[in-house]
Each structure stands twice: as structure tokens, then as C-alpha cells.
Design an enzyme around this catalytic site. Structure first.
Site, PDB file in Angstrom:
ATOM      1  N   MET A   7       0.851  -1.204   0.000  1.00 28.34           N
ATOM      2  CA  MET A   7       0.000   0.000   0.000  1.00 28.34           C
ATOM      3  C   MET A   7       0.882   1.247   0.000  1.00 28.34           C
ATOM      4  SD  MET A   7      -2.875  -1.114   2.765  1.00 28.34           S
ATOM      5  CE  MET A   7      -3.499  -2.804   2.855  1.00 28.34           C
TER       6      MET A   7
ATOM      7  N   GLY B  70     -12.161  -9.910   4.697  1.00 26.92           N
ATOM      8  CA  GLY B  70     -13.251 -10.459   5.503  1.00 26.92           C
ATOM      9  C   GLY B  70     -13.464 -11.949   5.298  1.00 26.92           C
TER      10      GLY B  70
ATOM     11  N   MET C  21     -11.922  -7.994  -4.688  1.00 26.56           N
ATOM     12  CA  MET C  21     -11.916  -7.459  -3.322  1.00 26.56           C
ATOM     13  C   MET C  21     -13.293  -7.660  -2.698  1.00 26.56           C
ATOM     14  SD  MET C  21      -8.884  -6.266  -2.509  1.00 26.56           S
ATOM     15  CE  MET C  21      -9.476  -5.840  -0.883  1.00 26.56           C
TER      16      MET C  21
ATOM     17  N   HIS D 151       0.071  -8.259  -3.787  1.00 28.50           N
ATOM     18  CA  HIS D 151      -1.140  -7.505  -4.117  1.00 28.50           C
ATOM     19  C   HIS D 151      -0.789  -6.027  -4.046  1.00 28.50           C
ATOM     20  CE1 HIS D 151      -5.520  -6.402  -2.675  1.00 28.50           C
ATOM     21  NE2 HIS D 151      -5.231  -5.885  -3.853  1.00 28.50           N
TER      22      HIS D 151
END
Ligand code: DX5
Ligand code: ZN
Length: 227
Positions: free
Chosen positions: A39, A180, A139, A68
């Protein structure tokens, strides 16, 4: 049809002060890939790690490293992550105007290539690049943080994607789900047609990681066999 099902613990929820040990532990419990969340503080409101972490992990594990990229201009950084030892690299369709070109850069580096889609991004962007894809990362939360709640609307998205891939001769393209994912949602997504299950907090935050990975594997396999 028998299809691949892989578990990819996300190190975002691991203890970074002992990252090598954390990775070795989940690998010993049967993790298939190790998911590395990159990120940049621009594409997502969080900053994590760069190629140097991949390079160090590569030196201590034989597990494939699944990178990712949640960064703007992913094309500029792909060669560095490939050189560091990534086994697969995905980038966000929303983060570049050049999806096709960016996929070629990954393929030229002999790394598995994937496009990642935010929950609200339609599947259409994949239509003219599907021949160049090894996997699609769907996602199932908004990217940026671990420990968020699974977004139920993504189940239908994965079902549609699996149907479309199978119907167009791309059954071998893997669907990765990320965000999640726990024992319950892994089962739901396996039934919907997902192949790679990223789980951060559900695995690294579990009181017993070994049992959690085993239960996740069972839920995934049982759901996959349902007609
Ligand atoms: C979120 C990352 C995920 C994250 C998932 O932006 O892409 O890989 O680690 O974390 P959990 O499994 O806790 O939702
Ligand atoms: Zn991720």
C-alpha cells in the site's frame, strides 16, 4: 469439475517484528501462498511495505509470495517486485489506465499475472484482457486495512465471474477473494466459484492458527463439492 483451492494468509495481520517466524508457522500448517499487501498511502489510505520485504521473505520461505499492489502507477514497480521474488503479482484496474500494458510487464517477468477489482468495479474491464490473466482478485472489502467486514454483494459478483470464465473457455483462470474471509465466508465463496482465499485477521488473529487453517480448508473443500 475438480478445481484448485488455495489458502493465502495475508501477512498484513502478522507480527512484523518476527515476520519470518510468522510465515514459517502458517506454511507449516498448510498455507499454499503467502499474501503480501503493498500500500502506498495514495491509492489506499495506508502505507505498508516494498520489494525489500518480498526479497527477505523469499530468502526464508519456499511458499509462493502473492504480491497484491494497492498503489498508483503499478507498472513502475512491477519489475522490482518480480526481481525480489514474487510468485504472482496483482494490481488494481482502478489504479492504471493501462491494464493490458501492465499485464504484459508482469508476464514478461515470468510471474503469474492478476488484475484486482474493488467491490464497486464492474467485471467489464476484464473482457479484452482475459487471455492475458492467470487470476482475478475480487476485493470483498474496500482495500486498505485488515479486519474489515465482508461485503455480501461480492458473492453474486464471484458467481457471475465464474460463470463467465467457464462459458468463455477460461475455466483455468483463478478467482482470488480478499477481505473479511473467515471459515464461513470462505465456504460461501468456494461455493460461488472462488479458488484462492486470502485471510489476514482470521488466520493471524486466531487463538489456534493451525485449527483455523484446517477448518477453512474443510469448509472450502466441502463447499466446492456441492453441485
Ligand atoms: C485489504 C488487503 C487484505 C487484508 C485482508 O486491503 O488487501 O489482503 O489483509 O485482511 P482480512 O482478512 O483481515 O480482511
Ligand atoms: Zn490483499
Amino acid at each position: 469439475m475438480e478445481s484448485l483451492r488455495l489458502i493465502a494468509p495475508s501477512i498484513l495481520s502478522a507480527n512484523f517484528a518476527k515476520l519470518g517466524d510468522e510465515v514459517a508457522e502458517v506454511a507449516a500448517y498448510g498455507a499454499d501462498w503467502i499474501h503480501v499487501d503493498v500500500m502506498d498511502g495514495q491509492f489506499v489510505p495506508n502505507i505498508t511495505m516494498g520489494p525489500i520485504v518480498v526479497e527477505w521473505l523469499k530468502s526464508v520461505t519456499s511458499s509462493p509470495l502473492d504480491v497484491h499492489l494497492m498503489i498508483v502507477s503499478p507498472e513502475a514497480y512491477i519489475p522490482a517486485f518480480a526481481k525480489a521474488g514474487a510468485g504472482s503479482i496483482s494490481f488494481h484496474a482502478e489504479a492504471t489506465s493501462h491494464i493490458h500494458r501492465t499485464l504484459q510487464i508482469i508476464r514478461e517477468a515470468n510471474v503469474r499475472a492478476g488484475v484486482a477489482l474493488n467491490p464497486s468495479t464492474p467485471l467489464d474491464v476484464l473482457e479484452y484482457v482475459v487471455d492475458d490473466l492467470d487470476f482475478i482478485l475480487v476485493m470483498t472489502v474496500n482495500p486498505g486495512f485488515g479486519g474489515q467486514k465482508f461485503i455480501p454483494a461480492t458473492v453474486a459478483k464471484v458467481q457471475r465471474l465464474r460463470e463467465w470464465l467457464d462459458a468463455t473457455g477460461h475455466a483455468d483462470v483463478l478467482i482470488e477473494v480478499d477481505g473479511g474471509i473467515n471459515v464461513t465466508t470462505a465456504g460461501v465463496m468456494s461455493e460461488a466459484g472462488a479458488n484462492v482465499f486470502v485471510a489476514g485477521s482470521a488466520i493471524f488473529g486466531a487463538s489456534d492458527r493451525q485449527i483455523t487453517i484446517k477448518q477453512m480448508r474443510e469448509a472450502i473443500e466441502n463447499a466446492a463439492q456441492r453441485p
